[in-house]
Write a protein that holds these residues in place. Structure first.
Motif, PDB file in Angstrom:
ATOM      1  N   UNK A   9       0.853  -1.299  -0.167  1.00 24.72           N
ATOM      2  CA  UNK A   9       0.023  -0.607  -0.507  1.00 24.72           C
ATOM      3  C   UNK A   9       0.852   1.310  -0.145  1.00 24.72           C
ATOM      4  N   UNK A  10       1.914   1.706   0.785  1.00 28.48           N
ATOM      5  CA  UNK A  10       2.581   2.603   0.947  1.00 28.48           C
ATOM      6  C   UNK A  10       3.438   2.268  -0.143  1.00 28.48           C
ATOM      7  N   UNK A  11       4.600   1.683  -0.876  1.00 23.73           N
ATOM      8  CA  UNK A  11       4.707   1.226  -2.193  1.00 23.73           C
ATOM      9  C   UNK A  11       4.511   2.367  -3.529  1.00 23.73           C
ATOM     10  N   UNK A  12       2.659   2.516  -3.206  1.00 24.79           N
ATOM     11  CA  UNK A  12       2.210   2.995  -4.108  1.00 24.79           C
ATOM     12  C   UNK A  12       1.626   4.374  -4.175  1.00 24.79           C
ATOM     13  N   UNK A  13       2.180   4.907  -2.750  1.00 21.00           N
ATOM     14  CA  UNK A  13       1.525   6.302  -2.165  1.00 21.00           C
ATOM     15  C   UNK A  13       1.902   6.705  -3.371  1.00 21.00           C
ATOM     16  N   UNK A  16       2.282   8.926  -6.902  1.00 18.01           N
ATOM     17  CA  UNK A  16       1.596  10.538  -7.352  1.00 18.01           C
ATOM     18  C   UNK A  16       3.325  11.210  -7.882  1.00 18.01           C
ATOM     19  N   UNK A  17       4.651  10.036  -7.262  1.00 17.83           N
ATOM     20  CA  UNK A  17       6.006  11.321  -8.060  1.00 17.83           C
ATOM     21  C   UNK A  17       6.364  10.867  -9.161  1.00 17.83           C
ATOM     22  N   UNK A  18       5.348   9.844  -9.963  1.00 20.60           N
ATOM     23  CA  UNK A  18       6.129   8.843 -10.711  1.00 20.60           C
ATOM     24  C   UNK A  18       6.363   9.438 -12.033  1.00 20.60           C
ATOM     25  N   UNK A  19       7.476   9.464 -12.904  1.00 27.01           N
ATOM     26  CA  UNK A  19       7.694  10.485 -13.690  1.00 27.01           C
ATOM     27  C   UNK A  19       8.117  11.927 -14.133  1.00 27.01           C
ATOM     28  N   UNK A  20       8.542  12.170 -12.513  1.00 31.24           N
ATOM     29  CA  UNK A  20       8.099  13.187 -12.369  1.00 31.24           C
ATOM     30  C   UNK A  20      10.041  13.837 -12.070  1.00 31.24           C
ATOM     31  N   UNK A  21      10.703  14.584 -12.040  1.00 36.39           N
ATOM     32  CA  UNK A  21      11.839  15.044 -11.044  1.00 36.39           C
ATOM     33  C   UNK A  21      12.174  15.479 -10.097  1.00 36.39           C
ATOM     34  N   UNK A  47      19.270  14.787  -6.686  1.00 34.28           N
ATOM     35  CA  UNK A  47      18.322  16.085  -7.313  1.00 34.28           C
ATOM     36  C   UNK A  47      18.754  15.847  -9.225  1.00 34.28           C
ATOM     37  N   UNK A  48      17.317  16.476  -9.063  1.00 33.53           N
ATOM     38  CA  UNK A  48      16.822  16.150 -10.974  1.00 33.53           C
ATOM     39  C   UNK A  48      16.852  15.181 -11.437  1.00 33.53           C
ATOM     40  N   UNK A  49      16.390  13.747 -11.074  1.00 32.52           N
ATOM     41  CA  UNK A  49      16.364  12.446 -10.966  1.00 32.52           C
ATOM     42  C   UNK A  49      14.633  12.126 -11.184  1.00 32.52           C
ATOM     43  N   UNK A  50      14.495  11.948 -12.080  1.00 32.12           N
ATOM     44  CA  UNK A  50      12.950  10.846 -12.041  1.00 32.12           C
ATOM     45  C   UNK A  50      12.260  10.075 -11.823  1.00 32.12           C
ATOM     46  N   UNK A  51      11.463  10.196 -11.031  1.00 37.85           N
ATOM     47  CA  UNK A  51      11.147   8.825 -10.277  1.00 37.85           C
ATOM     48  C   UNK A  51      10.013   7.126 -11.586  1.00 37.85           C
ATOM     49  N   UNK A  52      10.897   6.521 -12.068  1.00 37.36           N
ATOM     50  CA  UNK A  52      10.336   6.025 -13.314  1.00 37.36           C
ATOM     51  C   UNK A  52      10.063   4.213 -12.351  1.00 37.36           C
ATOM     52  N   UNK A  53       9.930   4.171 -11.479  1.00 35.45           N
ATOM     53  CA  UNK A  53       9.176   2.913 -11.308  1.00 35.45           C
ATOM     54  C   UNK A  53       9.314   2.496  -9.558  1.00 35.45           C
ATOM     55  N   UNK A  54       8.694   1.236  -9.253  1.00 33.78           N
ATOM     56  CA  UNK A  54       9.077   0.788  -8.073  1.00 33.78           C
ATOM     57  C   UNK A  54       8.076  -0.713  -8.118  1.00 33.78           C
ATOM     58  N   UNK A  55       8.808  -1.193  -6.952  1.00 32.59           N
ATOM     59  CA  UNK A  55       8.245  -2.998  -6.539  1.00 32.59           C
ATOM     60  C   UNK A  55       8.441  -3.130  -5.193  1.00 32.59           C
ATOM     61  N   UNK A 102       4.744  19.297  -7.829  1.00 33.93           N
ATOM     62  CA  UNK A 102       3.535  19.280  -6.920  1.00 33.93           C
ATOM     63  C   UNK A 102       3.659  18.573  -6.046  1.00 33.93           C
ATOM     64  N   UNK A 103       4.130  18.308  -5.217  1.00 33.81           N
ATOM     65  CA  UNK A 103       4.442  17.586  -4.184  1.00 33.81           C
ATOM     66  C   UNK A 103       6.168  17.073  -3.737  1.00 33.81           C
ATOM     67  N   UNK A 104       5.405  16.460  -2.109  1.00 31.89           N
ATOM     68  CA  UNK A 104       7.093  15.790  -1.327  1.00 31.89           C
ATOM     69  C   UNK A 104       6.447  14.695  -1.264  1.00 31.89           C
ATOM     70  N   UNK A 105       7.630  14.061  -1.994  1.00 34.41           N
ATOM     71  CA  UNK A 105       7.319  12.799  -1.049  1.00 34.41           C
ATOM     72  C   UNK A 105       8.511  12.373   0.072  1.00 34.41           C
ATOM     73  N   UNK A 106       7.474  11.570   1.208  1.00 41.21           N
ATOM     74  CA  UNK A 106       7.968  11.673   3.093  1.00 41.21           C
ATOM     75  C   UNK A 106       7.739   9.926   3.192  1.00 41.21           C
TER      76      UNK A 106
END
Length: 263
Positions: A9-13, A16-21, A47-55, A102-106
């Motif tokens: 569940x938390x992984x999916x939270x 919200x930041x996918x594909x954004x630097x 810094x400057x990297x994009x979140x591409x995916x997660x597992x 657009x947001x912060x991943x905490x």
DNA sequence: GGAGATGTTTCAAG
DNA sequence: GCTTGAAACATCTC
């Protein structure tokens, strides 16, 4: 409450930041949660990297970023992932915050039993070396039987809490599995009959699958009738026979079970 | 104030 | 060398 399904569940939270630097990284260096991590390397790489995916795998999570950067998170006992506004002000328990436009991943973990990992290059070994997931075909009855047989003097509760064979099972899931299998958590593995070993294997698979389908999707409750709904209260009763639940330390953890239907 | 908490890791003893 | 159990970790809540 991070066990397998909560972790998913938390992984999916953080989706919200996918594909954004990432525009800015906040990390607590020199803390127990970030031990072994080069904080400067994390800041420089992300810094400057994009979140591409997660597992998610068991209680572990892996976040993949552009530039071959990998972030591993373990939630420990009190870890959580959340999404906050972009002007979020981290406090002392917010050990890693990835700011985006657009947001912060905490990542927050007051008790710091969790863990941050970081790696650059190909998929990190601490990810590829994980044991077969419970949902995988490789998690066979034979694997479980051999594991339990080799631990003849260990309580079955302690055995199914072992991540090397039951990855992702935590305290409440272990209690649920044994209650559904009608086996007392205090039984030593060496005393289990073949049918009981099979029941442990089957219930491990079904409890994990159903928890993932409920808790893992939207944090909703697991199916009705589960021990889950009554085990938290000191006055909890067995959902099957109505007897008062027993409580004891088994395998070093608070364990609740029905003395009447679990033998 | 004390006890306990949905988790690992480490260490010592068998 | 393997298995097992207990302590340690750090902080918050009941």
């Amino acid at each position: 409450m991070p066990e397998l399904a909560e972790v998913e569940y938390y992984r999916r939270v953080w989706d919200a930041g996918l594909r954004q630097p990432v525009t800015r990284v906040h990390i607590h260096a020199g803390k127990r949660v970030t031990r072994g991590v080069d904080a400067l390397a994390v800041v420089n790489a992300l810094t400057g990297a994009k979140l591409l995916g997660s597992e998610a795998h068991a209680k572990q999570m892996l976040f993949r970023f552009s530039g071959n950067a990998w972030l591993g998170l373990h939630l420990g006992m009190t870890g959580k992932l959340s999404v906050a506004p972009p002007d979020f002000q981290p406090d002392r328990h917010d050990h890693l915050v990835l700011f985006q436009k657009k947001q912060a991943l905490v990542f927050r973990d007051p008790r710091m039993f969790g863990r941050v990992r970081f790696h650059e290059g190909k998929t990190p070994e601490w990810w590829t070396d994980l044991p077969p997931a419970i949902a995988a075909p490789e998690f066979t009855a034979a694997l479980v039987r051999d594991f339990l047989n080799r631990r003849a003097k260990l309580t079955v509760k302690a055995a199914i809490l072992m991540q090397e064979r039951f990855p992702g099972v935590g305290n409440w899931m272990a209690d649920e599995i044994l209650w559904q299998a009608r086996i007392s958590p205090k039984r030593l593995c060496g005393t289990l009959k073949p049918a009981e070993v099979t029941a442990v294997w089957k219930r491990t698979k079904s409890v994990c699958a159903e928890a993932l389908a409920t808790v893992g999707v939207d944090f909703s409750d697991p199916p009705k009738g589960w021990l889950f709904h009554t085990r938290w209260s000191s006055k909890g009763k067995c959902p099957r026979c109505g007897a008062s639940l027993k409580t004891a330390q088994v395998g070093g953890r608070t364990t609740r079970w029905c003395g009447k239907c679990q033998r």
